[in-house]
Design a protein around this motif. Structure first.
Motif, PDB file in Angstrom:
ATOM      1  N   ALA A  72       0.826  -1.208   0.000  1.00 15.47           N
ATOM      2  CA  ALA A  72       0.000   0.000   0.000  1.00 15.47           C
ATOM      3  C   ALA A  72       0.861   1.259   0.000  1.00 15.47           C
ATOM      4  CB  ALA A  72      -0.935  -0.007   1.209  1.00 15.47           C
ATOM      5  N   VAL A  73       1.908   1.258   0.812  1.00 18.37           N
ATOM      6  CA  VAL A  73       2.785   2.431   0.888  1.00 18.37           C
ATOM      7  C   VAL A  73       3.525   2.638  -0.428  1.00 18.37           C
ATOM      8  CG1 VAL A  73       4.833   3.372   2.022  1.00 18.37           C
ATOM      9  CG2 VAL A  73       3.046   2.264   3.392  1.00 18.37           C
ATOM     10  N   ALA A  74       4.095   1.559  -0.966  1.00 16.05           N
ATOM     11  CA  ALA A  74       4.881   1.689  -2.185  1.00 16.05           C
ATOM     12  C   ALA A  74       4.027   2.063  -3.384  1.00 16.05           C
ATOM     13  CB  ALA A  74       5.623   0.380  -2.464  1.00 16.05           C
ATOM     14  N   ALA A  75       2.797   1.547  -3.453  1.00 15.87           N
ATOM     15  CA  ALA A  75       1.933   1.858  -4.596  1.00 15.87           C
ATOM     16  C   ALA A  75       1.632   3.353  -4.674  1.00 15.87           C
ATOM     17  CB  ALA A  75       0.641   1.057  -4.503  1.00 15.87           C
ATOM     18  N   ALA A  76       1.451   3.987  -3.510  1.00 16.10           N
ATOM     19  CA  ALA A  76       1.162   5.419  -3.496  1.00 16.10           C
ATOM     20  C   ALA A  76       2.344   6.223  -4.028  1.00 16.10           C
ATOM     21  CB  ALA A  76       0.817   5.864  -2.077  1.00 16.10           C
ATOM     22  N   VAL A  77       3.556   5.780  -3.722  1.00 11.25           N
ATOM     23  CA  VAL A  77       4.761   6.480  -4.190  1.00 11.25           C
ATOM     24  C   VAL A  77       5.051   6.142  -5.645  1.00 11.25           C
ATOM     25  CG1 VAL A  77       7.233   6.789  -3.797  1.00 11.25           C
ATOM     26  CG2 VAL A  77       5.685   6.515  -1.845  1.00 11.25           C
ATOM     27  N   ALA A  78       4.871   4.875  -6.020  1.00 15.11           N
ATOM     28  CA  ALA A  78       5.210   4.430  -7.376  1.00 15.11           C
ATOM     29  C   ALA A  78       4.382   5.131  -8.434  1.00 15.11           C
ATOM     30  CB  ALA A  78       5.019   2.914  -7.483  1.00 15.11           C
ATOM     31  N   GLY A  79       3.125   5.479  -8.115  1.00 15.71           N
ATOM     32  CA  GLY A  79       2.295   6.174  -9.086  1.00 15.71           C
ATOM     33  C   GLY A  79       2.878   7.508  -9.518  1.00 15.71           C
ATOM     34  N   ARG A  80       3.705   8.119  -8.645  1.00 10.33           N
ATOM     35  CA  ARG A  80       4.337   9.396  -8.993  1.00 10.33           C
ATOM     36  C   ARG A  80       5.695   9.216  -9.650  1.00 10.33           C
ATOM     37  NH1 ARG A  80       2.061  10.571  -3.788  1.00 10.33           N
ATOM     38  NH2 ARG A  80       4.072  10.217  -2.757  1.00 10.33           N
ATOM     39  N   LEU A  81       6.253   8.011  -9.554  1.00 12.86           N
ATOM     40  CA  LEU A  81       7.593   7.779 -10.093  1.00 12.86           C
ATOM     41  C   LEU A  81       7.593   7.095 -11.455  1.00 12.86           C
ATOM     42  CD1 LEU A  81       9.442   6.478  -6.891  1.00 12.86           C
ATOM     43  CD2 LEU A  81       9.529   8.775  -7.876  1.00 12.86           C
ATOM     44  N   VAL A  82       6.467   6.486 -11.830  1.00 12.17           N
ATOM     45  CA  VAL A  82       6.468   5.637 -13.024  1.00 12.17           C
ATOM     46  C   VAL A  82       6.785   6.421 -14.287  1.00 12.17           C
ATOM     47  CG1 VAL A  82       3.959   5.860 -13.315  1.00 12.17           C
ATOM     48  CG2 VAL A  82       5.169   3.904 -14.290  1.00 12.17           C
ATOM     49  N   GLU A  83       6.320   7.662 -14.414  1.00 12.83           N
ATOM     50  CA  GLU A  83       6.594   8.424 -15.629  1.00 12.83           C
ATOM     51  C   GLU A  83       8.066   8.796 -15.731  1.00 12.83           C
ATOM     52  OE1 GLU A  83       4.764   8.963 -18.205  1.00 12.83           O
ATOM     53  OE2 GLU A  83       3.083   7.885 -17.338  1.00 12.83           O
ATOM     54  N   ARG A  84       8.751   8.920 -14.605  1.00 10.71           N
ATOM     55  CA  ARG A  84      10.163   9.292 -14.626  1.00 10.71           C
ATOM     56  C   ARG A  84      11.088   8.080 -14.774  1.00 10.71           C
ATOM     57  NH1 ARG A  84      10.514  12.189 -10.148  1.00 10.71           N
ATOM     58  NH2 ARG A  84      11.756  10.859  -8.804  1.00 10.71           N
ATOM     59  N   LEU A  85      10.765   6.988 -14.087  1.00  7.89           N
ATOM     60  CA  LEU A  85      11.646   5.823 -14.092  1.00  7.89           C
ATOM     61  C   LEU A  85      11.256   4.774 -15.119  1.00  7.89           C
ATOM     62  CD1 LEU A  85      12.148   5.339 -10.243  1.00  7.89           C
ATOM     63  CD2 LEU A  85      13.631   6.536 -11.865  1.00  7.89           C
ATOM     64  N   GLY A  86       9.977   4.732 -15.516  1.00  7.48           N
ATOM     65  CA  GLY A  86       9.538   3.772 -16.512  1.00  7.48           C
ATOM     66  C   GLY A  86       9.698   2.336 -16.047  1.00  7.48           C
ATOM     67  N   ARG A  87      10.133   1.478 -16.978  1.00  8.54           N
ATOM     68  CA  ARG A  87      10.227   0.042 -16.699  1.00  8.54           C
ATOM     69  C   ARG A  87      11.242  -0.279 -15.615  1.00  8.54           C
ATOM     70  NH1 ARG A  87       6.618  -3.348 -16.853  1.00  8.54           N
ATOM     71  NH2 ARG A  87       6.075  -2.998 -19.042  1.00  8.54           N
ATOM     72  N   LEU A  88      12.223   0.609 -15.399  1.00 11.81           N
ATOM     73  CA  LEU A  88      13.203   0.360 -14.349  1.00 11.81           C
ATOM     74  C   LEU A  88      12.527   0.217 -12.990  1.00 11.81           C
ATOM     75  CD1 LEU A  88      16.193   0.125 -13.550  1.00 11.81           C
ATOM     76  CD2 LEU A  88      16.233   2.621 -13.282  1.00 11.81           C
ATOM     77  N   LEU A  89      11.417   0.927 -12.788  1.00 14.71           N
ATOM     78  CA  LEU A  89      10.697   0.841 -11.520  1.00 14.71           C
ATOM     79  C   LEU A  89      10.186  -0.575 -11.277  1.00 14.71           C
ATOM     80  CD1 LEU A  89       9.543   2.416  -9.094  1.00 14.71           C
ATOM     81  CD2 LEU A  89       7.498   2.852 -10.471  1.00 14.71           C
ATOM     82  N   THR A  90       9.632  -1.209 -12.307  1.00 14.54           N
ATOM     83  CA  THR A  90       9.137  -2.567 -12.109  1.00 14.54           C
ATOM     84  C   THR A  90      10.283  -3.569 -12.005  1.00 14.54           C
ATOM     85  OG1 THR A  90       8.849  -2.818 -14.507  1.00 14.54           O
ATOM     86  CG2 THR A  90       6.930  -2.165 -13.244  1.00 14.54           C
ATOM     87  N   VAL A  91      11.407  -3.288 -12.653  1.00 16.26           N
ATOM     88  CA  VAL A  91      12.567  -4.174 -12.517  1.00 16.26           C
ATOM     89  C   VAL A  91      13.017  -4.238 -11.060  1.00 16.26           C
ATOM     90  CG1 VAL A  91      15.011  -4.449 -13.088  1.00 16.26           C
ATOM     91  CG2 VAL A  91      13.369  -3.926 -14.891  1.00 16.26           C
ATOM     92  N   TRP A  92      13.212  -3.074 -10.459  1.00 12.64           N
ATOM     93  CA  TRP A  92      13.625  -3.054  -9.054  1.00 12.64           C
ATOM     94  C   TRP A  92      12.524  -3.581  -8.144  1.00 12.64           C
ATOM     95  CZ3 TRP A  92      18.366  -3.140  -7.864  1.00 12.64           C
ATOM     96  CH2 TRP A  92      19.321  -2.451  -8.620  1.00 12.64           C
TER      97      TRP A  92
END
Length: 299
Positions: free
Chosen positions: A132-152
């Motif tokens: 729950a915590v990470a999903a709230a942050v990831a929604g703001r990072l996905v446009e900047r990090l792209g697929r690298l976010l899901t890799v990590w």
């Protein structure tokens, strides 16, 4: 009751496609569901039969599309839309492991350690909190990090659940849940960086005219992966119990480890997609993709 979707008349359904897809999924799933009662040995032939039916489904969908019909699954999504096939495949593989481990954990804590259903649920709550915590942050990072976010994110999920499997296997029963809590928290933080960001990246280049079909097919892939995992991992859990004379610790470790292996396959797909994006993509981004559609996928 269906609205008219074309000037020439009501939209056409695809009953043949629905039948072929349903029959193929049933054939693949049934031996897994019946694994505890010998389904894998008695009904193994359903696996190749189901694969043939699914091949027939793919051929039928291409035929419907060539004739100007409305296929259940638009072939162009997989062949012409950049990143869609990758994202859908990643989601299906991830949900094989993600969905299957929770029933395994429940069986381990309740049947193996004697926990109540409430205590069993509390034992895996750290994963839910982290997600729950990470999903709230990831929604703001996905446009900047792209697929690298899901890799990590996938790396974190694999490390967290892999460590959980080892701890539940080796730790004393009275300390197992407490020792596994930090590892589950790490896994949850990773999961929050996988599911929602992957939906955004899978749908971001889908043409608006295919948006409905794309969302439905993506959800179907996730549900299919979840169904396979929910059938296969508990089936493996029970098979291990029978082979080890009710060694619940070994059974949970092997079953969760198998779920992590499915996530490793998803990680391989994600790394390849990230590598492709770093080198400029494949040039197949459809011209009718809109910026607003990216935000729709994000939501």
């Amino acid at each position: 009751l269906l609205p008219r979707v074309a000037p020439g008349g009501p939209g056409r359904l695809d009953p043949v496609g629905v039948t072929l897809l349903g029959a193929g999924i049933l054939a693949v799933m049934l031996p897994l569901v019946l694994a505890e009662s010998g389904g894998l040995t008695k009904a193994w032939w359903l696996f190749p039969a189901g694969a043939l039916v699914l091949v027939a489904f793919a051929r039928w969908e291409r035929r419907v599309a060539r004739r100007g019909g409305q296929p259940l699954l638009e072939p162009g999504l997989l062949t012409e839309t950049r990143g869609y096939a990758t994202g859908a495949g990643l989601a299906a593989l991830y949900f094989v492991g993600f969905s299957g481990v929770w029933l395994v954990f429940a069986l381990f804590f309740q049947n193996g350690l004697g926990y109540s259903p409430l205590m069993s649920g509390l034992a895996v709550t750290p994963f839910a909190v982290g997600s729950a915590v990470a999903a709230a942050v990831a929604g703001r990072l996905v446009e900047r990090l792209g697929r690298l976010l899901t890799v990590w994110g996938l790396v974190a999920v694999m490390v967290g659940l892999g460590a959980t499997a080892l701890l539940l296997w080796l730790a004393p029963s009275d300390l197992a849940a407490w020792l596994a809590a930090p590892a589950l928290l790490l896994g949850g933080l990773g999961s929050g960086c996988v599911i929602s960001p992957n939906i955004t990246m899978t749908l971001r280049d889908v043409p608006v005219r295919m948006a409905g079909a794309a969302g439905g097919a993506l959800q179907t892939g996730q549900r299919l992966g979840g169904a396979v995992g929910t059938a296969a991992l508990p089936g493996l859990f029970y098979l291990t119990l029978n082979a080890t004379h009710d060694d619940y610790h070994e059974a949970v470790a092997l079953s969760v480890g198998t779920g992590v292996a499915a996530m490793l396959c998803a990680l391989t797909v994600a790394v390849r997609d990230w590598h492709r994006d770093r080198h400029g993509g494949d040039g197949n981004c459809p011209p009718e993709t809109s910026h607003s559609h990216t935000h729709a996928g994000q939501n």
